[in-house]
Design a protein around this motif. Sequence first.
Motif, short mmCIF file in Angstrom:
data_model
loop_
_atom_site.label_atom_id
_atom_site.label_comp_id
_atom_site.label_asym_id
_atom_site.label_seq_id
_atom_site.Cartn_x
_atom_site.Cartn_y
_atom_site.Cartn_z
N ASP A 2 0.85 -1.18 0.00
CA ASP A 2 0.00 0.00 0.00
C ASP A 2 0.89 1.24 0.00
O ASP A 2 1.54 1.55 1.00
CB ASP A 2 -0.91 -0.02 1.23
CG ASP A 2 -1.87 1.16 1.23
OD1 ASP A 2 -1.99 1.82 0.19
OD2 ASP A 2 -2.49 1.41 2.28
N ARG A 3 0.94 1.95 -1.13
CA ARG A 3 1.80 3.13 -1.23
C ARG A 3 0.99 4.31 -1.78
O ARG A 3 0.62 4.33 -2.95
CB ARG A 3 3.00 2.85 -2.14
CG ARG A 3 3.90 4.07 -2.37
CD ARG A 3 5.17 3.70 -3.08
NE ARG A 3 6.00 2.86 -2.24
CZ ARG A 3 7.09 2.24 -2.66
NH1 ARG A 3 7.46 2.32 -3.92
NH2 ARG A 3 7.80 1.50 -1.83
N PRO A 4 0.68 5.29 -0.94
CA PRO A 4 -0.08 6.45 -1.44
C PRO A 4 0.78 7.29 -2.38
O PRO A 4 2.01 7.16 -2.42
CB PRO A 4 -0.41 7.22 -0.16
CG PRO A 4 0.66 6.83 0.81
CD PRO A 4 1.01 5.40 0.49
N THR A 5 0.11 8.15 -3.14
CA THR A 5 0.79 9.06 -4.06
C THR A 5 0.59 10.49 -3.60
O THR A 5 -0.55 10.94 -3.45
CB THR A 5 0.25 8.89 -5.49
OG1 THR A 5 0.51 7.56 -5.93
CG2 THR A 5 0.94 9.87 -6.44
N PHE A 6 1.68 11.20 -3.37
CA PHE A 6 1.65 12.62 -3.04
C PHE A 6 2.22 13.39 -4.22
O PHE A 6 3.20 12.96 -4.84
CB PHE A 6 2.49 12.93 -1.80
CG PHE A 6 2.01 12.28 -0.53
CD1 PHE A 6 0.76 11.67 -0.44
CD2 PHE A 6 2.83 12.26 0.61
CE1 PHE A 6 0.33 11.08 0.74
CE2 PHE A 6 2.41 11.67 1.79
CZ PHE A 6 1.16 11.07 1.85
N ALA A 7 1.63 14.54 -4.54
CA ALA A 7 2.14 15.39 -5.62
C ALA A 7 2.43 16.77 -5.07
O ALA A 7 1.61 17.36 -4.38
CB ALA A 7 1.14 15.47 -6.77
N VAL A 8 3.61 17.31 -5.39
CA VAL A 8 4.00 18.63 -4.92
C VAL A 8 4.17 19.56 -6.11
O VAL A 8 4.73 19.18 -7.14
CB VAL A 8 5.30 18.56 -4.07
CG1 VAL A 8 6.45 17.92 -4.84
CG2 VAL A 8 5.69 19.93 -3.55
N HIS A 9 3.66 20.78 -5.96
CA HIS A 9 3.74 21.78 -7.03
C HIS A 9 5.17 22.32 -7.13
O HIS A 9 5.75 22.75 -6.14
CB HIS A 9 2.77 22.92 -6.75
CG HIS A 9 2.86 24.04 -7.74
ND1 HIS A 9 3.09 25.35 -7.38
CD2 HIS A 9 2.77 24.03 -9.10
CE1 HIS A 9 3.11 26.11 -8.45
NE2 HIS A 9 2.93 25.34 -9.50
N ILE A 10 5.70 22.31 -8.36
CA ILE A 10 7.05 22.79 -8.61
C ILE A 10 6.97 24.05 -9.48
O ILE A 10 6.37 24.03 -10.56
CB ILE A 10 7.90 21.72 -9.33
CG1 ILE A 10 7.92 20.42 -8.52
CG2 ILE A 10 9.32 22.24 -9.58
CD1 ILE A 10 8.50 20.56 -7.13
N ASN A 11 7.56 25.13 -9.00
CA ASN A 11 7.70 26.34 -9.81
C ASN A 11 9.04 26.98 -9.46
O ASN A 11 9.88 26.36 -8.82
CB ASN A 11 6.52 27.30 -9.60
CG ASN A 11 6.42 27.82 -8.17
OD1 ASN A 11 7.24 27.51 -7.31
ND2 ASN A 11 5.39 28.61 -7.90
#
Length: 281
Positions: A2-11
């Motif tokens: 079980d591996r969740p997915t996190f997304a981080v905004h890159i600018n």
Amino acid sequence: MDRPTFAVHINSSRHMPERVRLAAELAVACGAHLVGMASTMLPDSPYMSSIGSEATSLLADYLGRVRSKVNADLDVFERIAMGADVCSCEKRVLDDEAGMAFCLQGLYSDLLIVGQVDADDPLDVPDNLPEYVLMNSGRPVLVCPLASRTTSIGKRCVIAWDGSLEASRAITGALPILRRAASVLLCVVDPEIGRGAHGQEPGADIALYLARHDIRTEVTCTSAGSSRADIGTVLLAEAARFDTDLLVMGGYGHSRLREVVLGGVTATVLRTMNLPVLMAH
């Protein structure tokens, strides 16, 4: 596994490396796959054929330079993520407006991580990303502060509870973090006893729900006075008193096309926060 997915905004914001550091720390703690998501904020190339050959050439050249900068920003993300021992990460870039691109990534993510807007940083764009993603992604959104008192995230948590759907969704989205917290404070501001009450005692039912997830909570009730906007100030004060490194709360407002109008509590917190805040709408 079980591996969740996190997304981080890159600018290109000066705060981006610290945002990635917090995202990487959280990904390591939760065993998550971490996506660095960037956008060129320009239309996809198939649409350029309709604007004429000379304009197309100029735009293609500009898009190439923008992509080079975006890739450099994503390289910063990758270095920080790998240095933090994130077990699994990837870089993604879309030719689209940042809000729409990040909401698209939200379809495949458990948590979206953005930064509090810095009005003094011209490279911190777009200037409404936290609000837009909160209202349009359908995912919990973690907003990282410009100025933080904390060196960690998710060890001491405060939950703002008002019996709303938004607050419930925020708690559900925060469960992987709350399970790892050393202490959790459930804060109820100006509780109302009556038809809409949740249990005989304010906060009792949600505290029991959390206990079934092996999350022990302390419940506190406080008052915001006459103005609802003051609730945001009260919540941040409680977070400071509790030496919190994460505030979990519902995000309120409405979206009309691309216009986002936030409620007083949400707007107050996003404007004056000095710790990470996890919100859901």
